[in-house]
Motif scaffolding. Structure first.
Motif, PDB file in Angstrom:
ATOM      1  N   ALA A  25      69.944  86.592  87.339  1.00 17.46           N
ATOM      2  CA  ALA A  25      71.083  86.792  86.156  1.00 17.46           C
ATOM      3  C   ALA A  25      71.916  85.651  85.842  1.00 17.46           C
ATOM      4  CB  ALA A  25      72.124  88.059  86.499  1.00 17.46           C
TER       5      ALA A  25
ATOM      6  N   GLN B 137      76.482  84.288  96.784  1.00 19.78           N
ATOM      7  CA  GLN B 137      75.202  83.903  96.572  1.00 19.78           C
ATOM      8  C   GLN B 137      74.579  82.836  97.398  1.00 19.78           C
ATOM      9  OE1 GLN B 137      72.831  85.092  94.145  1.00 19.78           O
ATOM     10  NE2 GLN B 137      71.695  83.471  95.442  1.00 19.78           N
TER      11      GLN B 137
ATOM     12  N   ALA C 244      79.749  89.628  87.619  1.00 23.02           N
ATOM     13  CA  ALA C 244      78.507  89.087  88.575  1.00 23.02           C
ATOM     14  C   ALA C 244      78.531  89.963  89.812  1.00 23.02           C
ATOM     15  CB  ALA C 244      78.821  87.633  88.811  1.00 23.02           C
TER      16      ALA C 244
ATOM     17  N   PHE D 299      75.710  92.549  89.629  1.00 21.01           N
ATOM     18  CA  PHE D 299      74.115  91.985  90.106  1.00 21.01           C
ATOM     19  C   PHE D 299      74.137  91.883  91.592  1.00 21.01           C
ATOM     20  CE2 PHE D 299      74.998  91.095  85.695  1.00 21.01           C
ATOM     21  CZ  PHE D 299      73.928  91.424  84.926  1.00 21.01           C
ATOM     22  N   SER D 300      75.167  91.132  92.139  1.00 22.86           N
ATOM     23  CA  SER D 300      74.954  90.916  93.623  1.00 22.86           C
ATOM     24  C   SER D 300      74.595  92.104  94.450  1.00 22.86           C
ATOM     25  CB  SER D 300      76.344  90.251  94.018  1.00 22.86           C
ATOM     26  OG  SER D 300      76.102  89.756  95.407  1.00 22.86           O
TER      27      SER D 300
ATOM     28  N   THR E  38      72.301  85.612  91.399  1.00 26.31           N
ATOM     29  CA  THR E  38      73.155  85.399  90.293  1.00 26.31           C
ATOM     30  C   THR E  38      73.718  84.009  90.078  1.00 26.31           C
ATOM     31  OG1 THR E  38      73.600  87.895  90.314  1.00 26.31           O
ATOM     32  CG2 THR E  38      74.901  86.361  88.793  1.00 26.31           C
TER      33      THR E  38
END
Length: 369
Positions: free
Chosen positions: A157, A283, A316, A319-320, A326
């Motif tokens: 993403a 991330q 975000a 998504f994580s 991401t």
């Protein structure tokens, strides 16, 4: 496929300006801006799905059928409230001024145009664009709903909603914990406070104890912070208030720390209500797709790309939470959520170029795996 620079610049200015002119801080504007995006793609060969949860519309434009794509581009079209003047974009000195230019209608405009251009290719990449209207209040009815309930997924993403410039990739964000504290007392005449029970006084005493748990910072440090954002109570000066409330915004570093804070605050203020909660974002910078994006960005910008961290939260984190790698970055901009918010037009062009060079490389990379 890369648009000529003059043509691209005109398209970016035109589309961003149209998005900014729609006051998407309210329910009517949120619906209007989603309808605008849907109409933009009406003649293109794409798959469009519009969702509405809790009266917050979300639009998903995909270049393939189904809920899985190699890459999801994610943005939000909602903005915080502003004066009418701020919804009239101004273009000067290579910048576009207006509410939402930096956060993040300019990035949405770039992603919209990039997706449209990819949709016109004979062989389309596997890409979806998610645009929500509730990020400014937590993102639970938009991105979180799509990922957790509708089961949208991807290998990667891109969320261009963090930091201040394209040469920075955010790999660490704090979690968010928003609380409402309530206090109840007994009303009485202000001249006889001893006959009443002042709810505001009680709430202030509770707050002073909670503040000891999260000391105030005088300089920027990577530590947990707390902001008293709202306090309400009382009707008139000559009456003892029987009710008061306050809202706290806590940005924390770890889930363990958050859990401990909630337990301690509940002991101090039993009427505690959790308004919003979001996990920290992290991330791994060594992930091959992150490294690939870093290389493409460095080639386009001709600058060294650095990894960084920031205090603010964004979609975000959802998504994580789903284990989706991401990329968080932002088109160069300033004064977000305030007067004279602006975005750098040249940086918008660069982000478009990054996407058009990066997306085919993602396709090729995933074929090798």
């Amino acid at each position: 496929m890369l648009l000529l620079k003059n043509m691209l610049k005109k398209e970016l200015i035109k589309l961003t300006s149209k998005l900014v002119k729609i006051d998407s801080s309210n329910t009517v504007g949120k619906k209007a801006i989603v309808n605008f995006v849907r109409d933009f793609f009406a003649e293109e060969k794409v798959f469009i799905k519009v969702f509405s949860r809790n009266n917050y519309p979300t639009i998903v434009i995909s270049l393939q059928k189904g809920k899985f794509s190699n890459l999801i581009l994610s943005g939000h079209l909602d903005v915080v409230p502003a004066t009418a003047k701020e919804f009239n974009p101004v273009i000067k000195q290579g910048k576009i001024f207006g509410r939402g230019t930096g956060d993040m209608k300019s990035a949405c405009a770039v992603m919209i145009i990039a997706l449209r251009d990819f949709s016109r290719l004979p062989k389309k990449p596997s890409v979806s664009l998610i645009l929500t209207t509730d990020e400014e209040i937590g993102g639970h009815s938009g991105t979180e709903y799509l990922l957790k309930k509708e089961k949208y997924r991807s290998h990667l993403a891109i969320v261009p909603d963090g930091g201040t410039e394209l040469k920075t990739i955010i790999i660490n964000k704090k979690g968010v914990l928003q609380l409402k504290l309530k206090s109840f007392g007994k009303s009485a005449h202000g001249s006889r406070p001893f006959w009443g029970d002042n709810a505001i006084d009680k709430l202030i005493k509770e707050y002073s104890k909670i503040r000891l748990l999260v000391p105030e910072l005088k300089t920027r440090k990577w530590k947990t912070t707390m902001n008293l954002g709202i306090i309400r109570g009382g009707d008139v000066a000559n009456k003892v208030p029987d009710y008061a409330e306050m809202c706290l915004d806590i940005r924390y570093l770890s889930i363990t720390e958050k859990d401990n804070l909630i337990k301690k605050i509940k002991r101090i203020s039993p009427k505690l209500e959790i308004i919003n909660i979001g996990q920290p974002f992290y991330q791994d910078p060594k992930h091959p797709l992150i490294q690939l994006y870093k290389k493409v960005s460095a080639d386009v910008l001709r600058e060294k790309i650095k990894f960084s961290r920031m205090e603010g939260s964004s979609d975000a984190r959802f998504f994580s939470e789903m284990g989706i790698p991401t990329i968080i970055t932002r088109i160069d901009s300033k004064n977000i959520h305030s007067l004279n918010e602006y975005v750098n037009l040249r940086a918008m062009e660069k982000f478009y170029e990054i996407l058009l060079k990066f997306i085919p490389k993602v396709e090729n990379f995933l074929k090798i795996l």
